[in-house]
Design a protein around this motif. Sequence first.
Motif, mmCIF file in Angstrom:
data_model
loop_
_atom_site.group_PDB
_atom_site.id
_atom_site.type_symbol
_atom_site.label_atom_id
_atom_site.label_comp_id
_atom_site.label_asym_id
_atom_site.label_seq_id
_atom_site.Cartn_x
_atom_site.Cartn_y
_atom_site.Cartn_z
ATOM 1 N N LEU A 124 0.831 -1.200 0.000
ATOM 2 C CA LEU A 124 0.000 0.000 0.000
ATOM 3 C C LEU A 124 0.870 1.256 0.000
ATOM 4 O O LEU A 124 0.584 2.224 -0.707
ATOM 5 C CB LEU A 124 -0.930 -0.012 1.222
ATOM 6 C CG LEU A 124 -2.039 -1.054 1.167
ATOM 7 C CD1 LEU A 124 -2.794 -1.088 2.478
ATOM 8 C CD2 LEU A 124 -2.990 -0.748 0.031
ATOM 9 N N GLY A 125 1.949 1.222 0.783
ATOM 10 C CA GLY A 125 2.843 2.372 0.807
ATOM 11 C C GLY A 125 3.473 2.623 -0.546
ATOM 12 O O GLY A 125 3.625 3.773 -0.975
ATOM 13 N N THR A 126 3.838 1.535 -1.257
ATOM 14 C CA THR A 126 4.477 1.708 -2.554
ATOM 15 C C THR A 126 3.510 2.266 -3.578
ATOM 16 O O THR A 126 3.874 3.105 -4.412
ATOM 17 C CB THR A 126 5.039 0.373 -3.035
ATOM 18 O OG1 THR A 126 5.817 -0.182 -1.999
ATOM 19 C CG2 THR A 126 5.894 0.556 -4.254
ATOM 20 N N VAL A 127 2.256 1.823 -3.532
ATOM 21 C CA VAL A 127 1.281 2.373 -4.475
ATOM 22 C C VAL A 127 1.131 3.872 -4.228
ATOM 23 O O VAL A 127 1.102 4.681 -5.158
ATOM 24 C CB VAL A 127 -0.076 1.662 -4.342
ATOM 25 C CG1 VAL A 127 -1.098 2.335 -5.229
ATOM 26 C CG2 VAL A 127 0.048 0.215 -4.732
ATOM 27 N N GLY A 128 1.070 4.257 -2.941
ATOM 28 C CA GLY A 128 0.991 5.674 -2.619
ATOM 29 C C GLY A 128 2.202 6.431 -3.123
ATOM 30 O O GLY A 128 2.097 7.543 -3.662
ATOM 31 N N LEU A 129 3.376 5.816 -2.970
ATOM 32 C CA LEU A 129 4.602 6.465 -3.421
ATOM 33 C C LEU A 129 4.562 6.680 -4.926
ATOM 34 O O LEU A 129 4.927 7.750 -5.431
ATOM 35 C CB LEU A 129 5.782 5.574 -3.052
ATOM 36 C CG LEU A 129 7.113 6.211 -2.723
ATOM 37 C CD1 LEU A 129 6.935 7.311 -1.707
ATOM 38 C CD2 LEU A 129 8.042 5.155 -2.153
#
Lengths: 494, 535
Positions: free
Chosen positions: A345-350
Motif C-alpha cells: 500500500l505504501g508503494t502504491v501511494g509512493l
Amino acid sequence: MNYADLFLALRPETLLEFTALVILALDLFFLRRRAVRTRFAACSSLAILGCTLTIALIINTKVVLTLPGGLLLSNPLVHAVQNAILAVTIAVLLLAISSRFTHHVGEYILLILSATVGGMLLVATHDLLVIFLSLELLSLSLYILAAFDKRSNRASEAALKYFLFGGMSAAFLLFGFSLLYGLANSTSLEAISSAIAAAPAFNPLLAVAIVTIAIGFGFKIAAAPLHFWAPDAYQAAPAPSAALIASGSKIASFFALFQITLIGLDPAAGSAALRHSAPGWIPVLTILSVASMLAGNLGALRQLSLRRLVAYSAVAHAGYMLIAVCAHTADSLSALLYYVITYALGTVGLFAIISCIEEDASSDLLPALAGLSRRSPVLAGSLAIFILSLAGIPPLAGFFAKFYLFVAALQSSPQLLWLVVLAIAFSCVSLYYYLVVLKHAFVVPADDNTTPLRAPILTQILAAALALITILLGCFPHLLLNWFVAAITSSGTN
Amino acid sequence: MLAWTIYISYLTAALLFLLPRRTRPDLARILALGSALTTCAIALSAFCNHRTGLSFTIIDCNWIPLGPQAGIHYALSADGISLALVLLTGIIAIAGVLFSWDIADRTNEFFAFYLLLIGSVYGVFLAADAFLLFVFYEIVIIPKYFLIAIWGSTRREYGAMKLAIYSFVGSAMVLGGLIAAYAASGAHSTSLADLAAASTHLSPHFQLIAFPIVFTGFAILAGLWPFHTWAPTGHVAAPTAASMLLAGVVMKLGAYGCLRVAMTLFPLGLAPWATTHLGLHSWRDLFALLAAIGILYGALVALVQRDFKFVIGYSSVSHMGFILLGLMTLNLTGLSGAVLQMISHGLLAGLLFAVVGRMVYARTHTRELAELGPMNLNRTLPFAAVTFVIAAVASMGIPGFSGFVAELMILLGAWRAYPLLACSTGLGILIGVIYIWRAMQKAFFSGSPATEDAITPEAGVPHSYAGVSTRTGGDAHTSHAHNLTPITLPEKLAAILLIACSVIVGIFPRLLLDVIQPALNSPAFDALRRGGPWQ
C-alpha cells in the motif's frame, strides 16, 4: 474430480476475468471515439467495481474446500490474501484513472486484471503446475504492462530486460519443479513433502531443485542477485504498471514462496545457524536475504532518480521479508503478510506521488522535488509518511512490520539472531537515503516558482488516503494482524 | 492528567501543520507559547501533588496483542525522576518558544516540529512500557532533523543528517537489545516492570552482552565519548531553540534511557567480568572511564575553540560526562547527583545556547570570538553580558546555582566508587572554569580601552545598548555595533525564567531531591540494588 467444486472454487477469478472481457468489449465498441481520459476513467471505474464485487463474493463465501492433490484451495487464509491483492489492485486502478500515456485503454485494464487473477490463483494452490501457470499469467501480464508506454524507448528496453530475465527465471523454476516431480512422482506439495521425508539421504537433485526454485522466485520478489531488472523496470514503466509490479505481484509471490517452502520442502529445511548450518533451503534463502539487503541498501545510496531509489529499496525490503520466510512458522507468516501488505500500500501511494511529480516536472530526479512542501502540502506530507514508514520510524506501519517480523523470527528460530542483527544494521544505512528524499522535498528551497503543483485531484486523494491508512495501521496494527492470525489458525497451517 | 502534556503538544503541532501558509506568524507563536505554558503548568501541578517520589500509573490499557497472553500496553507512569525531568522539559519548552519569537520564515512549520519534538520527549519520560518508550524515542529523530536542516546555520544539512544517523544507530542498538530481552526472557508484556522482573530469568552471560549494547545505544544520544562527535556539529548547526532542546533535553533522553532501561533491565551487566582487561574489571568500570574521559576531553577541546557556539557545544559533552559518571557510581548520592545534573545542565545549557545563538549571533551575525571581542558587547548588549556571566558562573559550579549541588553530589558519589576518576573529574571542573571564563572574556569583555574614551560623555549620552563603539583602524564591524537591536522582552523573560530556576534548585535542592531520592530507593530499582554491585 468434482467439477462443481472446481467452479465453486474459481468463482472470484471467473468474475474478475468476466469483468475484464466486458471492459475490453465496452472499450472496443463504445468508447473508441472518446478522449483517452474518459476511456481510462470509465474502464478503471468498471474494473474497480468488478474488484469490489469480487471482494464481496470472497467475503460471502462460506465454502471451505480443497480439491484433490491440493489443486485449488478455498479457506480463510487464501481468502484473506486474495482480498489483500484485490485491495492493492483497486488502489492501482485508482492510480490508473488519471493516466494518459496510451490509447489502448481496454487492453491495459484487461492486463491489470489478468495479472490480479494470476496472483489470486497463485495463492490458492498447492500444486506445482498450477503454481507455474498462475506465475506465468502474472508475469506475462506484467511484462506487457511494463512495455505499455510506446512513446518511450526506455520503457521498451526495460520491459525487454524484464521479459528476458523473467523468461529465464521461469525456465529455472520449471526445471526445479520437474526435478521435484521426479523425486515425488506427484505435483502436489504435500506428496512432495512426504517423499522428501521418506527419502533415506539428502538427494543432490533436491539441492539443485531448491536452488533453481530460489532463483525462480527470487526473480519475482526482486531479491539479489536476481534483481537487476528491477531498477530499469521501476524507472521506465508507466506509474500504474510499476505500482502493480511493486505491490500486488510481491504479495502473491511471497505467499507462494512461503507455501512452497513451508509445505512442500519442509523436511529439507536445513538450518542457517552460524556455526551449525545444515543443508537445505533455509541457508539458500538466507544468502539471498543478505545479498538483497546489501545490494539494495548500498545501491540506493547514490541514486538521484526517485524511481530507481524505490526499486533498490524494494530489493532491500525483499531481503528483510525473506527473514520471515526463513523462520517458517505461523507467527512469521502473519508478520510477513502484515509487512508485505503495508509495504504494498505504501508503494502504491509512493508511485501516486511520483506520477504527480512527473506530470509536473517531466522528471523523477530528486531535484524535481524541490519546494514540494510549499507547492503541495498534501503530496509532501503523504510522501513523508510513506518514506518514513519505509525507513521504519514509529508510529507508522513500516516500523511495526519490521518489529513484529524480527520478534517473530527470533522467537521461533533464535539461531537467526545474526540475520536479524544484520537487518537492523542495514535499516540504519537505509535511513540516509530516505532522509535525502525528504531533504529535497522539505529542506531544499524551491526556485522562484512557488506555483502550486497541479496534480489530478483523485491521485492526491489516493495518496492522502493511503498515508492515513499507513498511520492507522501503524498505531493500531492489530486491526490487520488479528485478521491474519485468525485466518491462519482457522486454516490449520502449522 | 500528565498524559495531556503529550496530547496537547501533539494536537497543537497538528493544528500548526494544518494552518495555511498565509497566516500571520503571531498566531503560530501564540499557539506554541500557549501549548508550552499549559504543559508546563500540568507538569508543575503534578510535581507539587506527588511529593512522595514513588511511581504511580497514569494510564495502562491493552494496545497491541502479541500472542495469547502477551501484548504491548499503552502504559504511562511517573515517579520522582520522571516528574523532575518532565518539569524540566516544560520549562525549556517555554524558554525555547520565547527565544524563537522572531523566526519569520515558515513559522508554522517551525513551531509544529518544535511541539512534535516536545511531545515526544514528554512521552519518553512518561512511558512505562519499553515498546512505547522506544516509539517516542524514535519519533524524536525526525523533528530534530527538520529543525536543524531547515532553520539551522553552519553546515546544517550535514549536521542534521549526522545527528539523525547517530541517533538512529543508537536506537537500533536499543531495539536489538529490547527484542532480544523480550524474546529470551519469556515475558508476557513489554512493560518495563515486567521486563525488569523477568530479567531475573536472564542468564548473567546474556545480560553481560545485552547491557553494553543497550547502554551504548542510549549513551550515544547522551554524548558518551567517543560517540559524541554528532553533538558539537549538531548543536552548532541547529537554530537556537533546537540547540536548547537538543542539549537541554534530548541528550537527557539518552541518560534517562540508560538509567531507566539499560541499568534496570540488565543489572547483572554491571557485575565484574571473569577476567580483567586493561585494568578494567567490568562494563561499569569501562563506562565510568569513558565518562571521565569525556569530561576531560570535552573541556580541553572547548578550551581551544574559536567559535563561541562550539565552546558551548563541547561544554555540553563535558557536562553530560558528569551525568554518565554519576550513573556508574551506583550509590544513592551519585545517582541522585546524576539526575540533578540532568536538570541543572538542562537549564544551564539552554541558557548558554540562548545567549550565544539568539542574543549574540542573531544580532552580530558572527560567532568567532576574535570578531566578537572588538564589538564591546558588554556595553552594547549588557543584558546578554549579565546573563552570560550568570550562566557561566553557574556552569562552573559556583555555589548558589544548581550546577554546584549536582556536581558536588556526583563527586562525592564518584569518590566512594572511583577515587581516581573523581580526582580527574575535579580537574575537569577546573578546566571548565578556564574555558568558560576564556569564552566570556573574549566575547564580552575584550573591547579595547580606547573605546571607553571615545564615547563622548558631554551630551550626557546614556551608555545604552545602541551605544557608539568607534575604533581607530576602521574595524569593519563598527557599523554593526551601531545597529545592535536591544534584547527583546520575550528573550528577557525566558532568560530570567531559566536563571531563576537554576538559582532555586541551587539554593533549595531538596525541592527536587525529595522526589528523586525516594524514587531511586523505590522497588523499581530493586533489581539494580540486588543484582548489581550496589554500594
